[in-house]
Design a protein around this motif. Structure first.
Motif: not given
Ligand SMILES: NC(=O)c1ccc[n+]([C@@H]2O[C@H](COP(=O)([O-])OP(=O)(O)OC[C@H]3O[C@@H](n4cnc5c(N)ncnc54)[C@H](O)[C@@H]3O)[C@@H](O)[C@H]2O)c1
Ligand SMILES: O=c1ccn([C@@H]2O[C@H](COP(=O)(O)OP(=O)(O)O[C@H]3O[C@H](CO)[C@@H](O)[C@H](O)[C@H]3O)[C@@H](O)[C@H]2O)c(=O)[nH]1
Length: 445
Positions: A45-64
Motif C-alpha cells: 500500500l505504501s508503494s501505491g499497489r493495492v494488494p487485491f483487485y478493486e476497480p478504481g482504488l489504485e488511482e485513489v490510493l496513488s493520488r493521496n
C-alpha cells in the motif's frame, strides 16, 4: 474566519474494507494513517499497489499518497500519537470451531491501541460484529486506557460491496453510527468525518450501539434471504417446468419486491454474507432467541443446495460420472469484479468435481493467483480459450463480462463437447443452443 482544525484519522486493519476506507477518507480531504500487522500489505500500500483487485482504488490510493494525505505504518504508537479518530477495520471471520464470529483480531487491535491513547480520542468500530460486542469493547478500552484518558467508542458498520468499494465509501446509501448513552463525542466526530456526505443528503442515522451492530447483520441477512428466496423458486421451477428468470422478472415489477438481489443461480459466497448469517444465528442462540433466526438455517441450506445441483447438472451432461473426464470452470472469484475467493461458490464446485475424479481447469480474469494458492489441486489456465481446451463440459460459475460476451463459435473450436452449464444465468440460452450447444442453467427448462 479561522479554518476549523480537521480530525486526523487512523484506519486499523487495511484489508478489503480498511484499505478502501483509508484511501477514501484521504480522498475526502482528511489526513489518514493506515495500520496493519501484515508488513507485506503495508509495504504494498505504501508503494501505491493495492494488494487485491478493486476497480478504481489504485488511482485513489496513488493520488493521496502523492499529495501526502495518506500514509501507512505497522506502529500502533505512531497511530495513537497521530489520530483523533481511529477506525477499527480488522477481520471478523467465522471461527474454526463454530459458526460464531472470531473476535480475536478486534480484541487484539483494541488491546494494542487502548493503552497508548493518552490524548482525547474517538474509536469507531467498522468491522461486522455480533450484537453486544461494542459494549464489551468499550469496557475493555476503559480498562486498558491510561487513567483519565478521554476515549469514547462508537460503532459505524460498513455496507460497501466489493467491486464498488470506492463508490460505496464515498457515496454510501446511509451512514449509521451507534453511540453509548451519555456519549459526548462519538456523534460529533462522525458528523465531522461524514460532513461532505451529509451535505449531499446521504441519510445519517444515530442509534445506540446494539442497534448499529444489528443494522449491519440484519441487512446482510435480508440480502442473503432474498437470494435464497429466488433460488428456492428456482428449485421449484426446475421440477415444475417453469422458468425462474421470467418469474424473477415478473416479480421485480412489483415495487415492494424490486429486482435487486433477485438473481437466481449458484448463490451467494464471499467474505461476508455466508459468515455473517452464521454468526448472527450463533449470537441469537447465545441470546436465547434462536427461533427468531431459524429461517436463516434454511437460507444457508438453500444456498448450499445450489452448489450440489450445479454439480448434478454437469454430471448428468457427461453420462453420470466425473471420473476421468475433462471439465472447464470459468470463474474463481465469489463474484465478478473481485479477486476475492473467500467461500467462493465457483471454487467449491470446482474442487468437488475434481475430488470426484475429473481433470478440472479453472480460468478467472483476476482471481487466479488467489485460487491457485488456496486450491493447488486444481488445474489453471491463463485464458478462457485455453481453459476450455478439450473440455467435455464447461461450467460458467462467476459472471465476468468476458464470459457473458463469450462467442459460442470460438469456444466450440476448442472444446471436445459443446456442453455448457450456466451457473449464473449469464448467457442467452437461445443463442448458445442455436450454435449447437447443449445449454443447461439453474431454474430454467
Ligand atoms: N470486504 C468487504 O467488502 C466488507 C464490507 C463491509 C464490512 N466488512 C467487514 O469488515 C471487516 C474486515 O473485512 P475485510 O474483508 O477487510 O477483511 P480482510 O481480511 O481483507 O482484512 C482484515 C485486515 O486486518 C488485519 N489485522 C488483523 N489483525 C490486526 C491487528 N491486530 N491490528 C491491525 N490489523 C490487523 C489483517 O492483517 C488484514 O489485513 C470484517 O468484519 C468484515 O465482515 C467487509
Ligand atoms: O442477485 C444476486 C446478487 C448477489 N448474488 C451473490 O451474492 C454474493 C454477494 O454479493 P454482493 O452482496 O454483491 O457482494 P459483497 O461484496 O459480499 O457485499 C455484501 O457483503 C458486504 C460485507 O458485509 C456488505 O457490506 C454489502 O452491503 C453486501 O452486499 C455473491 O456471491 C453474488 O454472486 C447472487 O447470487 N444473486
Amino acid at each position: 474566519m479561522v479554518a476549523q482544525q480537521r480530525s486526523k484519522i487512523s484506519v486499523i486493519g487495511t484489508g478489503y474494507l480498511g484499505a478502501t476506507h483509508a484511501a477514501c477518507m484521504a480522498e475526502l480531504g482528511f489526513e489518514v494513517l493506515g495500520l496493519d500487522v501484515d508488513t507485506v500489505k503495508i509495504d504494498s500500500l505504501s508503494s501505491g499497489r493495492v494488494p487485491f483487485y478493486e476497480p478504481g482504488l489504485e488511482e485513489v490510493l496513488s493520488r493521496n499518497l502523492a499529495n501526502g494525505r495518506l500514509r501507512f505504518t505497522t506502529d500502533y504508537r505512531e497511530v495513537a500519537e497521530f489520530a483523533d479518530v481511529h477506525f477499527i477495520c480488522v477481520g471478523t471471520p467465522q471461527r474454526a470451531d463454530s459458526n460464531a464470529a472470531d473476535l480475536t483480531y478486534v480484541n487484539a487491535a483494541i488491546d494494542a491501541l487502548a493503552p497508548l491513547l493518552d490524548r482525547p480520542a474517538v474509536v469507531i468500530g467498522k468491522s461486522t460484529v455480533p450484537v453486544g460486542t461494542a459494549a464489551v469493547a468499550a469496557a475493555r478500552i476503559a480498562d486498558l486506557a491510561p487513567a483519565g484518558a478521554q476515549v469514547e467508542l462508537g460503532w459505524s458498520p460498513e455496507f460497501l460491496r466489493e467491486g464498488f468499494g470506492v463508490e460505496d465509501t464515498l457515496r454510501p446509501n446511509r451512514i449509521v453510527i451507534g453511540a453509548a448513552p451519555g456519549s459526548q463525542r462519538v456523534e460529533a466526530a462522525m458528523r465531522e468525518v461524514s460532513r461532505q456526505q451529509i451535505e449531499q443528503g446521504i441519510p445519517f442515522l444515530v442509534t445506540d450501539l446494539q442497534t448499529a451492530e444489528l443494522v449491519k447483520v440484519s441487512a446482510n441477512a435480508f440480502l442473503a434471504t432474498k437470494i435464497s428466496f429466488i433460488n428456492a423458486m428456482a428449485e421449484v421451477s426446475e421440477v415444475a417446468g417453469a422458468d425462474v428468470i421470467k418469474l424473477a422478472k415478473a416479480l421485480s415489477y412489483d415495487d415492494r419486491i424490486g429486482g435487486k438481489f433477485l438473481g437466481p443461480g449458484l448463490g451467494f459466497g464471499g467474505g461476508c454474507l455466508p459468515k455473517d448469517i452464521r454468526a448472527f444465528m450463533a449470537r441469537a442462540d447465545e441470546l436465547g432467541v434462536e427461533p427468531a433466526l431459524s429461517f436463516l438455517r434454511e437460507v444457508d441450506a438453500i444456498n448450499q443446495r445450489r452448489r450440489a445441483r450445479t454439480i448434478d447438472i454437469a454430471r448428468g451432461l457427461i453420462g453420470g460420472s466425473f471420473a476421468g473426464r475433462t471439465v472447464a470452470v470459468l470463474g474463481a472469484a465469489f463474484k465478478p469484479n473481485s479477486d476475492d475467493i473467500r467461500d467462493s461458490p465457483a471454487l467449491d464446485v470446482a474442487s468437488t468435481i475434481s475430488s470426484l475424479g475429473a481433470a478440472v481447469t479453472v480460468y478467472d480474469p483476476e482471481a487466479l493467483e488467489n485460487a491457485r494458492r488456496a486450491h493447488p489441486d486444481l488445474g489453471y489456465a491463463h485464458s478462457m480459450l485455453e481453459a476450455v481446451r478439450d473440455a467435455e463440459v464447461v461450467l460458467l460459475l462467476t459472471e465476468w463480462a468476458e464470459f457473458r460476451d463469450a462467442d459460442p463459435d470460438e469456444l466450440a473450436k476448442m472444446v471436445r463437447e459443446r456442453k455448457i452449464v450456466d451457473g449464473r444465468n449469464a448467457l442467452d440460452p437461445e443463442h448458445w443452443r442455436a450454435r449447437g450447444w447443449t445449454y443447461r442453467a439453474l431454474g430454467r427448462p
